[in-house]
Write a protein that holds these residues in place. Structure first.
Motif, PDB file in Angstrom:
ATOM      1  N   VAL A 172       0.223  -7.049  -7.014  1.00  0.00           N
ATOM      2  CA  VAL A 172       1.539  -7.645  -7.351  1.00  0.00           C
ATOM      3  C   VAL A 172       2.248  -8.019  -6.099  1.00  0.00           C
ATOM      4  CG1 VAL A 172       3.686  -7.164  -8.576  1.00  0.00           C
ATOM      5  CG2 VAL A 172       1.630  -5.914  -9.197  1.00  0.00           C
ATOM      6  N   LEU A 173       2.739  -9.323  -6.088  1.00  0.00           N
ATOM      7  CA  LEU A 173       3.545  -9.695  -4.846  1.00  0.00           C
ATOM      8  C   LEU A 173       4.951  -9.699  -5.314  1.00  0.00           C
ATOM      9  CD1 LEU A 173       3.474 -11.324  -2.315  1.00  0.00           C
ATOM     10  CD2 LEU A 173       3.284 -13.380  -3.500  1.00  0.00           C
ATOM     11  N   VAL A 174       5.731  -9.033  -4.584  1.00  0.00           N
ATOM     12  CA  VAL A 174       7.137  -8.899  -4.861  1.00  0.00           C
ATOM     13  C   VAL A 174       7.909  -9.656  -3.950  1.00  0.00           C
ATOM     14  CG1 VAL A 174       9.067  -7.272  -5.254  1.00  0.00           C
ATOM     15  CG2 VAL A 174       6.634  -6.418  -5.784  1.00  0.00           C
ATOM     16  N   GLU A 175       8.479 -10.801  -4.448  1.00  0.00           N
ATOM     17  CA  GLU A 175       9.273 -11.716  -3.757  1.00  0.00           C
ATOM     18  C   GLU A 175      10.700 -11.149  -3.788  1.00  0.00           C
ATOM     19  OE1 GLU A 175       6.428 -15.375  -4.102  1.00  0.00           O
ATOM     20  OE2 GLU A 175       8.233 -15.365  -5.457  1.00  0.00           O
ATOM     21  N   LYS A 219     -10.980  -1.639  -6.401  1.00  0.00           N
ATOM     22  CA  LYS A 219     -10.612  -1.134  -7.939  1.00  0.00           C
ATOM     23  C   LYS A 219     -10.024   0.248  -7.938  1.00  0.00           C
ATOM     24  CE  LYS A 219     -12.231  -4.901  -9.587  1.00  0.00           C
ATOM     25  NZ  LYS A 219     -11.309  -5.677 -10.423  1.00  0.00           N
ATOM     26  N   LYS A 220      -9.802   0.875  -6.643  1.00  0.00           N
ATOM     27  CA  LYS A 220      -9.273   2.029  -6.542  1.00  0.00           C
ATOM     28  C   LYS A 220      -7.624   1.971  -6.592  1.00  0.00           C
ATOM     29  CE  LYS A 220     -11.342   3.480  -3.102  1.00  0.00           C
ATOM     30  NZ  LYS A 220     -11.560   4.131  -1.815  1.00  0.00           N
ATOM     31  N   ARG A 221      -7.038   0.999  -6.259  1.00  0.00           N
ATOM     32  CA  ARG A 221      -5.626   0.911  -5.974  1.00  0.00           C
ATOM     33  C   ARG A 221      -5.169  -0.135  -6.715  1.00  0.00           C
ATOM     34  NH1 ARG A 221      -4.087  -2.815  -0.824  1.00  0.00           N
ATOM     35  NH2 ARG A 221      -4.765  -4.678  -1.464  1.00  0.00           N
ATOM     36  N   ARG A 222      -3.730  -0.093  -7.241  1.00  0.00           N
ATOM     37  CA  ARG A 222      -2.738  -1.046  -7.672  1.00  0.00           C
ATOM     38  C   ARG A 222      -2.008  -1.347  -6.452  1.00  0.00           C
ATOM     39  NH1 ARG A 222      -0.858   2.059 -12.569  1.00  0.00           N
ATOM     40  NH2 ARG A 222      -1.431   3.866 -11.714  1.00  0.00           N
ATOM     41  N   ALA A 223      -1.910  -2.498  -6.008  1.00  0.00           N
ATOM     42  CA  ALA A 223      -1.063  -2.683  -4.534  1.00  0.00           C
ATOM     43  C   ALA A 223       0.054  -3.663  -5.042  1.00  0.00           C
ATOM     44  CB  ALA A 223      -2.012  -3.568  -3.624  1.00  0.00           C
TER      45      ALA A 223
END
Length: 232
Positions: A21-24, A155-159
């Motif tokens: 997820v890119l949070v701008e 696949k281990k992380r939600r970034a």
């Protein structure tokens, strides 16, 4: 919990492992609000968290939250400290912020492999725009993007990569469109008085939830009295 806060939490935390997820952020308190929401929701769900603190960005956001009497528990969140000097949270690894990009990336890959855990976790990257600001040329941009591709397949992380958009938009190398293309989700934050406007610019859940934008009171996200939020 406010219904829109629940929807926002679902959008953010329903990502499958491997999601990026890119949070701008364009809002004065946008990063602080979403950081608080992620940390509290992860704790409630028992999900491990890693915070990558680039050049003391985490201490700055925590100071802002404390000024509003917002309590964020960092004891259960591991912190990878990248440069900087202020110690905040459970720091499990420190590394230097080397201005030589190749040295920095080599050190980062080693440090990340040491702190990433076997079970699925949430990876919160703060101050990501600073790496691009120190390497604002096309050659280094593609070196960074090439390195980033190695991690977005983890696949281990939600970034969650937080960027301060006013800084990114001034860079000559224009990295934002490439980052948006790489990310599985793109969220844009803006603020109108005490309301946080969350625009879901790219996300697999948009069609299922039929949500393109949420406007949520900052006081509901931060769990503070609304009159206090209005004074900030």
């Amino acid at each position: 919990m406010n219904n829109d806060v629940e929807k926002l939490t679902e959008i953010l935390l329903s990502k499958k492992p491997g999601g990026t997820v890119l949070v701008e952020n364009y809002a004065p308190l946008g990063t602080e609000a979403i950081l608080t929401l992620l940390l509290r929701s992860a704790e409630e769900r028992g999900t491990p968290v890693l915070i990558e603190d680039i050049l003391d960005t985490l201490p700055v956001y925590i100071k802002h939250l404390k000024l509003m009497d917002v309590d964020v528990d960092l004891d259960k969140s591991n912190v990878l400290k990248i440069g900087g000097s202020e110690a905040v949270g459970n720091i499990v690894k420190r590394m230097n912020f080397d201005v030589d990009l190749k040295v920095y990336l080599r050190q980062y890959e080693k440090a990340f492999s040491e702190v990433s855990i076997g079970e699925p976790f949430i990876d919160i990257i703060l101050g990501f725009e600073r790496i691009f600001a120190f390497n604002d040329n096309i050659k280094d941009l593609y070196t960074l993007i090439s390195s980033l591709r190695q991690f977005i397949t983890d696949k281990k992380r939600r970034a969650f990569y937080f960027i301060e958009s006013p800084i990114m938009n001034k860079l000559k190398s224009s990295p934002r469109p490439i980052l948006e293309d790489l990310a599985t989700s793109v969220v844009s934050l803006s603020e109108e008085k005490e309301m946080l406007r969350v625009r879901i610019r790219k996300d697999p859940m948009i069609l299922r939830l039929n949500i393109g934008e949420l406007v949520v009171p900052l006081s509901d996200i931060l769990r503070i009295p609304r009159e206090l939020a209005n004074d900030q």
